[in-house]
Design an enzyme around this catalytic site. Structure first.
Site, PDB file in Angstrom:
ATOM      1  N   GLU A 162       9.605  16.623  14.149  1.00 41.60           N
ATOM      2  CA  GLU A 162      10.042  16.521  12.754  1.00 41.60           C
ATOM      3  C   GLU A 162       9.130  17.415  11.908  1.00 41.60           C
ATOM      4  O   GLU A 162       7.950  17.117  11.749  1.00 41.60           O
ATOM      5  CB  GLU A 162       9.905  15.055  12.318  1.00 41.60           C
ATOM      6  CG  GLU A 162      10.411  14.792  10.932  1.00 41.60           C
ATOM      7  CD  GLU A 162      10.052  13.383  10.463  1.00 41.60           C
ATOM      8  OE1 GLU A 162       8.890  12.973  10.647  1.00 41.60           O
ATOM      9  OE2 GLU A 162      10.921  12.713   9.908  1.00 41.60           O
ATOM     10  N   CYS A 169      13.574  11.490   5.771  1.00 42.56           N
ATOM     11  CA  CYS A 169      13.560  11.070   7.174  1.00 42.56           C
ATOM     12  C   CYS A 169      14.894  11.333   7.852  1.00 42.56           C
ATOM     13  O   CYS A 169      14.946  11.621   9.040  1.00 42.56           O
ATOM     14  CB  CYS A 169      13.195   9.597   7.268  1.00 42.56           C
ATOM     15  SG  CYS A 169      14.237   8.554   6.258  1.00 42.56           S
ATOM     16  N   LYS A 191       0.852  -1.191   0.000  1.00 40.99           N
ATOM     17  CA  LYS A 191       0.000   0.000   0.000  1.00 40.99           C
ATOM     18  C   LYS A 191       0.889   1.242   0.000  1.00 40.99           C
ATOM     19  O   LYS A 191       1.401   1.664   1.032  1.00 40.99           O
ATOM     20  CB  LYS A 191      -0.938   0.039   1.206  1.00 40.99           C
ATOM     21  CG  LYS A 191      -2.061   1.030   0.929  1.00 40.99           C
ATOM     22  CD  LYS A 191      -2.631   1.686   2.147  1.00 40.99           C
ATOM     23  CE  LYS A 191      -1.962   2.934   2.622  1.00 40.99           C
ATOM     24  NZ  LYS A 191      -1.977   4.106   1.731  1.00 40.99           N
ATOM     25  N   GLU A 237       9.701   2.008  10.359  1.00 36.41           N
ATOM     26  CA  GLU A 237      10.707   3.020   9.983  1.00 36.41           C
ATOM     27  C   GLU A 237      10.015   4.361  10.105  1.00 36.41           C
ATOM     28  O   GLU A 237       9.215   4.735   9.244  1.00 36.41           O
ATOM     29  CB  GLU A 237      11.164   2.807   8.529  1.00 36.41           C
ATOM     30  CG  GLU A 237      12.002   1.579   8.303  1.00 36.41           C
ATOM     31  CD  GLU A 237      13.416   1.713   8.863  1.00 36.41           C
ATOM     32  OE1 GLU A 237      13.828   2.824   9.232  1.00 36.41           O
ATOM     33  OE2 GLU A 237      14.091   0.689   8.942  1.00 36.41           O
TER      34      GLU A 237
HETATM   35  P1  NAD Z   1       2.187   8.834   7.187  1.00 33.41           P
HETATM   36  O1  NAD Z   1       2.419   8.197   8.499  1.00 33.41           O
HETATM   37  O2  NAD Z   1       1.214   9.953   7.123  1.00 33.41           O
HETATM   38  O3  NAD Z   1       1.681   7.783   6.112  1.00 33.41           O
HETATM   39  C1  NAD Z   1       2.482   6.677   5.726  1.00 33.41           C
HETATM   40  C2  NAD Z   1       1.598   5.591   5.170  1.00 33.41           C
HETATM   41  O4  NAD Z   1       0.758   5.096   6.200  1.00 33.41           O
HETATM   42  C3  NAD Z   1       0.670   6.039   4.047  1.00 33.41           C
HETATM   43  O5  NAD Z   1       0.598   5.018   3.086  1.00 33.41           O
HETATM   44  C4  NAD Z   1      -0.664   6.190   4.763  1.00 33.41           C
HETATM   45  O6  NAD Z   1      -1.770   6.042   3.925  1.00 33.41           O
HETATM   46  C5  NAD Z   1      -0.580   5.057   5.753  1.00 33.41           C
HETATM   47  N1  NAD Z   1      -1.444   5.177   6.931  1.00 33.41           N
HETATM   48  C6  NAD Z   1      -1.933   6.295   7.497  1.00 33.41           C
HETATM   49  N2  NAD Z   1      -2.681   5.975   8.580  1.00 33.41           N
HETATM   50  C7  NAD Z   1      -2.647   4.636   8.704  1.00 33.41           C
HETATM   51  C8  NAD Z   1      -3.198   3.712   9.633  1.00 33.41           C
HETATM   52  N3  NAD Z   1      -3.939   4.106  10.672  1.00 33.41           N
HETATM   53  N4  NAD Z   1      -2.935   2.411   9.458  1.00 33.41           N
HETATM   54  C9  NAD Z   1      -2.170   1.983   8.450  1.00 33.41           C
HETATM   55  N5  NAD Z   1      -1.637   2.801   7.525  1.00 33.41           N
HETATM   56  C10 NAD Z   1      -1.858   4.122   7.657  1.00 33.41           C
HETATM   57  O7  NAD Z   1       3.623   9.279   6.675  1.00 33.41           O
HETATM   58  P2  NAD Z   1       3.972  10.127   5.376  1.00 33.41           P
HETATM   59  O8  NAD Z   1       3.561  11.536   5.654  1.00 33.41           O
HETATM   60  O9  NAD Z   1       3.456   9.444   4.159  1.00 33.41           O
HETATM   61  O10 NAD Z   1       5.567  10.001   5.329  1.00 33.41           O
HETATM   62  C11 NAD Z   1       6.399  10.876   5.996  1.00 33.41           C
HETATM   63  C12 NAD Z   1       6.995  10.210   7.211  1.00 33.41           C
HETATM   64  O11 NAD Z   1       7.687   9.033   6.827  1.00 33.41           O
HETATM   65  C13 NAD Z   1       7.994  11.065   7.920  1.00 33.41           C
HETATM   66  O12 NAD Z   1       7.756  11.041   9.296  1.00 33.41           O
HETATM   67  C14 NAD Z   1       9.317  10.401   7.607  1.00 33.41           C
HETATM   68  O13 NAD Z   1      10.320  10.626   8.562  1.00 33.41           O
HETATM   69  C15 NAD Z   1       8.929   8.978   7.512  1.00 33.41           C
HETATM   70  N6  NAD Z   1       9.919   8.209   6.748  1.00 33.41           N
HETATM   71  C16 NAD Z   1      10.796   7.416   7.434  1.00 33.41           C
HETATM   72  C17 NAD Z   1      11.783   6.721   6.755  1.00 33.41           C
HETATM   73  C18 NAD Z   1      12.778   5.860   7.484  1.00 33.41           C
HETATM   74  O14 NAD Z   1      13.553   5.186   6.831  1.00 33.41           O
HETATM   75  N7  NAD Z   1      12.797   5.846   8.796  1.00 33.41           N
HETATM   76  C19 NAD Z   1      11.855   6.827   5.367  1.00 33.41           C
HETATM   77  C20 NAD Z   1      10.956   7.647   4.706  1.00 33.41           C
HETATM   78  C21 NAD Z   1       9.980   8.331   5.409  1.00 33.41           C
END
Ligand code: NAD
Length: 498
Positions: free
Chosen positions: A387, A286, A177, A252
């Site tokens: 962040e 990230c 997803k 992550e």
């Molecule tokens: P997000 O948490 O808003 O969404 C990530 C994913 O989770 C999306 O596909 C979203 O639809 C899904 N999602 C949302 N609510 C959910 C739920 N209740 N249950 C299951 N899935 C759900 O994050 P984002 O805004 O898409 O991404 C940015 C974040 O990702 C930042 O915090 C960044 O630091 C992190 N990130 C971390 C790494 C790493 O390697 N640690 C890498 C890239 C991004």
């Protein structure tokens, strides 16, 4: 421009969503329509989970040898290479990152598939010497089962690749997803997985909102593992949801990454890297180095140089060859970034440059935010602790090595950090003392598929990439075989029982 139609893929079939609803994917650069994506319903999610479960429990894939699975993953890498340009263009359209950057990302995706194909070939069962010649004791590795693989929007395909490639090598089946904001490159991967010969139901693609499509993947008892990359708040929700069925959870999450510059550093290189670390992809990384910790003696020199160069960063669209960094992903995200900035100023930070939406000619319809430097910050400020995931660099000063380490660790996160010094021993001490998953010394940002990636503290659980990134998808099983069966003799023998 042709508007791409992105569909779901369940059990080897491309389908529209059960109720026909479509989400418009709009470019963060100019708000133009770039794709229409099927928005999965609860019924579609149900079908996908059932298909992945069936494929794992009774399909042909679990009978494939490790060698066959590795060959599949290597084939996927070849096909990704063939279509790299197409996929990079799709990802650049969804994210508005410049095309060159998207091309680098797809090259990284290919390297990830190649890494796991090679790693899988080197995976062997382990013999345990129990000190008894009649005992054959072995550790064998088996797939965890059905996986929910949930990705973010900042590196859409790369973050999924870190999950899909090891899951396939391990022999798992899965549902991918991607973020609802950036579905297109995942659909290309799905197409390639099928072309490479992945059996029906092994890989499934769901598109849509986290609450409807992501959440069931984290709570359904038929899912064995959920691997999630995204924000901290979502990660906590997922961990709680997964607890009910004790799923394996790989997280992550975010980072608030300290970038430490000592006075004895190569300042020219340190300043240049500090700018890249903070403003690459407009800070939507990230591991972005958004917390600059600078030794007091060189504070003015370092910060003045960063401010001067930050003002000259060329913001632009994905196709503009002059673009150095692009738009934020959405209007909502822009509002959030702006708020972090305003809160920081209200808490006493000094705005040195940026601080507002950019509406320079040509950028008026996009979600651009000026590269921003907030000086005079401290760890109590929200802009330092949270962040922002935008182009905001906060600056704190320190007077000693111990203070630099204490500040660098004064965060709930623990993803990555950098340290600049010409003193090798000091570099090693600081790298050892920082509680973050990756530390760069006199550099910032490189990562390798061969090296584990992941967070200490609230930056996550588990590791992706490296060797550990494959073991996330494997269960270790101990098989003990006695070649000369004998009575245990623990309880009284027959002759002596009452
Ligand atoms: P997000 O948490 O808003 O969404 C990530 C994913 O989770 C999306 O596909 C979203 O639809 C899904 N999602 C949302 N609510 C959910 C739920 N209740 N249950 C299951 N899935 C759900 O994050 P984002 O805004 O898409 O991404 C940015 C974040 O990702 C930042 O915090 C960044 O630091 C992190 N990130 C971390 C790494 C790493 O390697 N640690 C890498 C890239 C991004």
């Amino acid at each position: 421009m042709e508007i791409a139609r992105v569909r779901l893929c369940i059990d080897g079939q491309w389908i529209d969503s059960a109720d026909g609803v479509v989400r418009e994917i709009r470019s963060p650069f100019d708000n133009g329509l770039v794709a229409q994506a099927a928005e999965a319903t609860a019924d579609d999610v149900e079908q996908a989970i059932a298909a992945a479960r069936r494929a794992f429990d009774s399909g042909p894939f679990p009978h494939w040898t490790l060698e066959q699975r590795c060959a599949l993953v290597a084939r996927v890498a070849d096909l990704l290479e063939r279509d790299a340009q197409l996929i990079a263009a799709a990802e650049s359209a969804d994210t508005a990152k410049r095309l060159l950057e998207a091309e680098y990302d797809i090259a990284d995706v290919i390297a990830v598939f190649r890494h796991f194909a090679a790693l899988g070939r080197a995976l062997h069962e382990r013999q345990v010497d129990v000190g008894r010649p009649e005992i054959d004791s072995r550790i064998v590795y088996e797939p965890v089962g059905v996986c929910g693989l949930i990705g973010p929007w900042n590196y859409p395909l790369l973050q999924l690749a870190w999950k899909v490639a090891p899951a396939l090598v391990a022999g798992c089946t899965f549902i991918m997803k991607p973020s609802e904001l950036t579905p297109s490159s995942a659909a290309h991967l799905m197409r390639i997985l099928m072309e490479a010969g992945t059996p029906d139901g092994v890989a499934n693609l769901l598109l849509g909102a986290g609450a409807v499509v992501g959440a069931p993947l984290t709570s359904d008892p038929r899912i064995d593992l959920v691997s999630f990359t995204g924000g901290l708040a979502t990660g906590k929700r997922i961990m709680a949801a997964a607890a009910a069925t004790v799923k394996k959870v790989a997280l992550e999450l975010g980072g608030k990454n300290p970038h430490i510059i000592f006075a004895d550093a190569d300042l020219d290189a340190a300043i240049d890297n500090a700018i890249t670390a903070a403003f690459l992809h407009s800070g939507q990384v990230c591991s972005a180095g958004t917390r600059l910790l600078v030794e007091r003696a060189v504070h003015d020199q370092v910060v003045d140089a960063i401010v001067e160069r930050a003002r000259r960063i060329h913001l632009g669209g994905p196709a503009d060859p002059l673009t150095e960094t692009g738009a934020l992903i959405s209007e909502a995200h822009l509002v959030k970034v702006q708020k972090y900035c305003l809160d920081g100023i209200a808490e006493g930070a000094v705005l040195r440059t940026g601080g507002q939406r950019s509406t320079a000619p040509g950028l008026e319809r996009g979600w651009f935010f000026e590269p921003t430097v907030l000086d005079n910050c401290n760890t109590r400020m929200r802009c330092v602790q949270d962040e922002s995931f935008g182009p905001i660099l906060t600056v704190e000063v320190f007077d000693s090595e111990a203070e630099a380490v204490a500040l660098g660790n004064d965060t709930i996160y623990g993803l990555s950090g950098g340290v600049w010094t010409r003193d090798e021993a000091k570099a090693q001490r600081v790298a050892g003392a920082l509680r973050h998953g990756t530390i760069w010394v006199n550099d910032y940002g490189p990562y390798r598929p061969e090296a584990e990636w992941g967070g200490f503290k609230q930056s996550g659980i588990g590791r992706e990439l490296g060797v550990d990134g494959l073991h996330e998808y494997l269960e270790a099983k101990h098989i003990w075989r006695n070649t000369t069966p004998a009575r245990s003799g623990w309880f009284a023998s027959e002759g002596t029982t009452a």
